[in-house]
Design an enzyme around this catalytic site. Structure first.
Site, PDB file in Angstrom:
ATOM      1  N   HIS A  70      46.126  39.546  34.727  1.00  0.00           N
ATOM      2  CA  HIS A  70      46.010  41.009  34.795  1.00  0.00           C
ATOM      3  C   HIS A  70      47.091  41.554  35.722  1.00  0.00           C
ATOM      4  O   HIS A  70      47.410  40.948  36.746  1.00  0.00           O
ATOM      5  CB  HIS A  70      44.626  41.423  35.300  1.00  0.00           C
ATOM      6  CG  HIS A  70      43.588  41.340  34.226  1.00  0.00           C
ATOM      7  ND1 HIS A  70      42.242  41.379  34.489  1.00  0.00           N
ATOM      8  CD2 HIS A  70      43.701  41.233  32.879  1.00  0.00           C
ATOM      9  CE1 HIS A  70      41.578  41.291  33.352  1.00  0.00           C
ATOM     10  NE2 HIS A  70      42.434  41.192  32.372  1.00  0.00           N
ATOM     11  N   ASP A  72      47.246  43.819  37.897  1.00  0.00           N
ATOM     12  CA  ASP A  72      46.992  44.064  39.318  1.00  0.00           C
ATOM     13  C   ASP A  72      46.925  42.754  40.106  1.00  0.00           C
ATOM     14  O   ASP A  72      46.684  42.768  41.313  1.00  0.00           O
ATOM     15  CB  ASP A  72      45.737  44.934  39.544  1.00  0.00           C
ATOM     16  CG  ASP A  72      44.489  44.338  38.927  1.00  0.00           C
ATOM     17  OD1 ASP A  72      43.383  44.793  39.280  1.00  0.00           O
ATOM     18  OD2 ASP A  72      44.620  43.434  38.089  1.00  0.00           O
ATOM     19  N   HIS A  73      47.174  41.641  39.419  1.00  0.00           N
ATOM     20  CA  HIS A  73      47.248  40.346  40.111  1.00  0.00           C
ATOM     21  C   HIS A  73      48.596  39.653  39.942  1.00  0.00           C
ATOM     22  O   HIS A  73      48.921  38.760  40.711  1.00  0.00           O
ATOM     23  CB  HIS A  73      46.127  39.425  39.609  1.00  0.00           C
ATOM     24  CG  HIS A  73      44.761  39.872  40.046  1.00  0.00           C
ATOM     25  ND1 HIS A  73      44.084  39.293  41.081  1.00  0.00           N
ATOM     26  CD2 HIS A  73      43.972  40.886  39.604  1.00  0.00           C
ATOM     27  CE1 HIS A  73      42.921  39.911  41.246  1.00  0.00           C
ATOM     28  NE2 HIS A  73      42.837  40.889  40.360  1.00  0.00           N
ATOM     29  N   GLU A 170      36.427  39.903  45.416  1.00  0.00           N
ATOM     30  CA  GLU A 170      36.657  41.338  45.334  1.00  0.00           C
ATOM     31  C   GLU A 170      35.313  42.054  45.460  1.00  0.00           C
ATOM     32  O   GLU A 170      34.270  41.502  45.125  1.00  0.00           O
ATOM     33  CB  GLU A 170      37.347  41.682  44.010  1.00  0.00           C
ATOM     34  CG  GLU A 170      36.604  41.239  42.781  1.00  0.00           C
ATOM     35  CD  GLU A 170      35.829  42.336  42.111  1.00  0.00           C
ATOM     36  OE1 GLU A 170      35.882  43.484  42.605  1.00  0.00           O
ATOM     37  OE2 GLU A 170      35.169  42.066  41.109  1.00  0.00           O
TER      38      GLU A 170
END
Lengths: 567, 372
Positions: A70, A72-73, A170
């Site tokens: 993803h 955002d990673h 998270e």
């Protein structure tokens, strides 16, 4: 005391740009290198200045580990490796290695072509970055965004009771209580059904991988049950790409998918047919799955343009759309879109945004943490004000410390690593021969010699150690003189000493040897008469250093004198 | 064929919208705070319970462009921990305070919902003078300039305590030991009570205890337990009080004549209720003469009482929510029992319902009588 130091560079009390620096036993590892999708400037990247202040990144960092694909990673990875400058190894699993470059390239295209960004990484940079990647196999299934409820595709996340020192999780969705999968699916079916019932067409833009197949299975089941005849189409391009990548995913998928896939080696459906662009002009209701997912180009955009003007139709967006795409615009509520050649497209069709995202919720996160049994927990990807309750919950229910550092803030965790030591069989046997059985509740003192060679630790008996090391054995004995007033002969003194000690030291082995000396365990007591004074006798008390305690005790006891002999 | 799947397909026709959640612990409480959030609280006796302030999924709050909001999840806006089980929770309007009651029933707990963080903290306690092992005081809040807490486990222990000064501003001052099952504040000076026996009363706190009440317990009394709710108070003539018994009897009463119910019907429910303390009857705030009942099994039933009069004895529900039975049970566990339900304050046909197996549903039922 060895420590683990954790510093978030992104995602510390923040959502997006996941990037965590961990120092363990002198090694520096960067976990993830993500992009914050909400910003267009430098704020979208993790703050690398924390580590780039002095010296080169490649010298400082031992490796980078990417958890999953993803953006955002992993979105900042090419920027980090090619523009900031990192040449060290980048580790990720095989599926992530396969998918990362595709998503990065898609994202790059949108950013540069649609939004006209200048300072962005190039296609070549993505390729160069991926050359630094070393693909690995993981023992655990869990990676990246996890979900504890069984997905139609993926099995439920599970984790060994690995008892790590630290679990980093998270917390964005830890304050969420998710609507059940069935209700979300029901919502999807209802929307599709209502649209086709009134004669409308449903467009579902999808990525090549991900929810497309799941939604197809859902519709297929529903169509079968309701005996519906409305056609459902699926872009062929989707199937080919999907097959290729799903082969990589198969170990991670659930039973149903595996069966379908393995039996026919592709996703074959009864009610779903391959799409032909000409079909888009056919009258009457239909459902079409087409790529790409954000309506930014290609087939899905073409179909959208044809169908947008009719309010009976519907477009269902199943995922997040990056800024600049048509998908993003219509999800923001825009109803008039400017297309090429200044043409304005009026969007009268219904726009539905449905979330099929894979994040776990409060319950799922607690379950996972409970299963892993860490010593400490560290929360990232959440706002400080909204993590206080979760922190308390973790601390109370799981009885572990919980941290939530901000970006640039370092958390230091002391650890007590256990060092394995092998005990020699000879030593164990000797201890067992002493007669007492091992008792877990009563620790016993064991005497031995620790030999450290290379990374090997062994505990052996002293004799064996001396032999191995080729050293001669030395004995250390202490001798003390005790003066007694006694006019009798030394043999009689010795006898008196023997009787006295025998009566007092009932737990110890007191012996009177033929040569006149008295022994208490290994301690030797001999009586001697100094030539100068016949009324005084000297007791020589001698002991090895191991028996120091008993030796000192005997000495003080004898110094008090002997009891009067009965006449 | 999975009965759950069958029901889900059927549900496409029966519900406009439907959400199902799994809480970490079952709740007997669903208390609204404005129209966007609810409080839930656990009632386990041997472990810490959570009090949660849940924000409704955005889709339920927005008026326009609903389709653009994908979020169907509850957000835990605030959370706190309670050592005791919580059976009742009331929010003190215009404040950040909550009052809870549970077992042991010797005090009420006052909570503070933090402004700068997401924590609900225990703030203070209100002593209860009648201490009983197994009874917990019912609670209602007077939301006047100086809020007051009305509480009591029995008629004789009814009192109103000013929240700030902690002074007692009203007591029932009677020796009647009848057990209370519900308390409801109607306006600044009036409240209604319902005893477990079915005895109902309306009390004006400006006077010494002299309630308007029905002396005789509800019809067919034989050990049943009763609860009641007053509908939109003072809004015209007609029955506005509903009283529900554990034998399935539902009575509608006019506050001007509590001794003679306007109608008394038998609801088709499985009796007796496995836990009569869970009985609940509520008036729909957005639909005329609509009621909902729960506490007999895993269903919530909605009735239209418009044409009920003294002659009707058997009635059929307008709608029955069976989601808890089909979605949550897996055939192995005992059937779920609905612990509480509530109507959405603004959306006329939306309800929330919770069960003893920690499920929480939000459902918007379709009135099948309405023309398409």
């Amino acid at each position: 005391m060895p420590e683990i130091r954790v510093t978030p560079l992104g995602a510390g009390q923040d959502v997006g740009r996941s990037c965590i620096l961990v120092s363990i036993a002198g090694k520096n590892v960067m976990l993830d290198c993500g992009m914050h999708m909400g910003f267009n400037d430098d704020r979208r990247f993790p703050d690398f200045s924390y580590i780039t202040q002095n010296g080169r990144l490649t010298d400082f960092l031992d490796c980078v580990i990417i958890s999953h694909f993803h953006l955002d990673h992993c979105g900042a990875l090419p920027y980090f490796s090619e523009m900031v400058g990192y040449d060290g190894p980048i580790y990720m699993t095989h599926p992530t290695q396969a998918i990362c470059p595709i998503l990065l390239e898609d994202y790059r295209k949108i950013a540069v072509d649609k939004k006209g960004e200048a300072n962005f990484f190039t296609s070549q940079m993505i390729k160069d970055c991926m050359k630094k990647v070393v693909a690995v196999h993981l023992h655990q299934t869990v990676q990246g965004d996890y979900n504890m409820t069984p997905d139609r595709h993926l099995g439920a996340a599970w984790i060994d009771k690995c008892r790590p020192n630290l679990l980093i999780t998270e917390s964005t969705y830890a304050t969420t209580i998710r609507d059940s999968k069935r209700c979300r699916e029901r919502d999807f079916l209802k929307k599709v059904h209502e649209t086709v019932e009134r004669g409308g067409k449903v467009l579902i833009p999808v990525f090549a991988l991900g929810r497309a197949q799941e939604l197809c299975i859902l519709l297929e089941t529903f169509w079968e049950r309701m005996n519906l005849k409305v056609p459902i189409y699926f872009s062929t391009g989707l199937t080919e790409k999907a097959n290729h990548y799903y082969k990589l995913f198969i170990p991670w998928t659930n039973q149903k998918i595996r069966k379908t896939f393995v039996q026919r080696n592709m996703f074959e459906f009864k009610h779903i047919k391959a799409f032909d662009r000409a079909f888009a002009d056919n009258p009457g209701p239909m459902v079409v799955f087409a790529t790409p997912g954000m309506l930014h180009a290609g087939q899905s955009l073409q179909i959208f343009r044809k169908w947008a003007g009719n309010e009976k139709n519907m477009v269902i967006m199943p995922g997040y759309c990056v800024q600049g795409t048509v998908g993003h615009k219509i999800l923001s509520g825009q109803r008039k879109l400017e297309m090429e050649g200044r043409q304005v497209l009026e969007v009268k069709m219904q726009v539905e945004y449905m979330s099929f995202s894979a994040h776990a919720d409060a319950k799922g996160i607690m379950q996972l943490v409970g299963q892993a049994e860490p010593e400490s927990v560290l929360l990232v990807h959440g706002e400080a004000k909204k993590m206080e309750f979760l922190k308390q919950k973790i601390e109370q229910e799981l009885r572990v410390s919980c941290y939530m550092p901000a970006n640039g803030e370092t958390v230091t965790l002391p650890t007590s690593p256990s060092i394995p030591v092998g005990i020699s069989l000879g030593l164990l046997k000797r201890e067992m021969a002493q007669g007492l059985l091992p008792d877990a509740k009563k620790p016993r003192l064991l005497h031995g010699t620790l030999i450290m060679k290379d990374s090997n630790f062994r505990l052996v008996s002293s004799e064996q150690a001396l032999k191995e090391l080729g050293l001669a054995e030395h004995q250390l004995r202490f001798t003390c003189r005790v003066h007694l007033h006694d006019t009798r002969k030394e043999q009689e003194t010795a006898l008196r000493v023997y009787s006295h000690l025998k009566s007092i030291l009932k737990d110890h082995c007191v012996q009177h040897l033929p040569d006149g000396s008295v022994t208490v365990e290994s301690i030797l007591i001999q009586a001697a008469a100094p030539s100068e004074d016949p009324g005084t006798k000297v007791l020589l008390v001698s002991w090895t250093y191991q028996d120091e305690e008993l030796g000192s005790f005997l000495t003080s006891l004898l110094k008090k004198g002997l009891p009067q002999a009965p006449s | 064929m999975d009965p759950g799947d069958d029901w889900l397909v059927e549900s496409l026709r029966l519900y406009q919208d439907f959400y199902a959640f799994d809480l970490s612990g079952a709740t007997r409480v669903l208390e609204w705070i404005d129209d966007k959030g609810v409080f839930v609280a656990g009632y386990e006796s041997l472990k810490k319970n959570e009090i949660l302030h849940l924000k409704l999924p955005l889709r339920l709050s927005v008026k326009e462009n609903k389709g653009l909001f994908p979020e169907r999840d509850f957000k835990v806006r605030h959370g706190g921990f309670s050592d005791r089980s919580i059976f009742d929770l009331k929010h003190v309007p215009h404040t950040r305070l909550l009052v809870t009651s549970g077992l042991p029933g010797c005090y009420l707990q006052v909570w503070q919902v933090a402004e700068d963080s997401d924590v609900i903290k225990a703030a203070s306690t209100i002593a209860v003078h009648e201490k009983e092992e197994s009874l917990w005081p019912r609670v209602a809040v007077f939301s006047t300039m100086a809020p007051g807490v009305l509480h009591g486990a029995r008629l004789r222990s009814l009192q109103v305590v000013d929240l700030e000064s902690r002074k007692t501003t009203y007591t029932s001052d009677v020796s009647d030991s009848e057990e209370l099952s519900s308390l409801q504040v109607l306006d600044a000076d009036t409240f209604a009570f319902c005893c477990a026996s079915g005895r109902l009363g309306l009390v004006d706190t400006r006077q010494k205890w002299a309630p308007l009440e029905n002396r005789s317990p509800g019809p067919g009394s034989g050990g049943e337990r009763w609860c009641a709710e007053v509908g939109s108070w003072g809004q015209g003539p007609g029955p506005s009080i509903a009283s529900l018994g554990s034998d399935g009897r539902l009575c509608l009463l006019d506050p001007r004549d509590l001794c003679h119910p306007v109608s008394s019907v038998q609801c088709p429910v499985s009796v007796p209720s496995p836990d009569p303390e869970l009985l609940r009857v509520t008036w729909a705030p957005g639909l005329k003469s609509c009621l909902a009942i729960s506490g007999f099994d895993g269903t919530v039933q909605v009735y239209d009482a418009t044409s009920w009069d003294g002659t009707r004895s058997q009635v059929e529900p307008l709608f029955t929510h069976r989601g808890h039975i089909f979605l949550d049970g897996n055939g192995m566990d005992p059937a779920p029992l609905v612990t509480t339900h509530t109507w959405h304050p603004c959306r006329p046909r939306t309800l929330l319902s919770a069960t003893n197996d920690a499920s929480l549903h939000v459902w918007d039922w379709v009135d099948l009588r309405a023309p398409h």
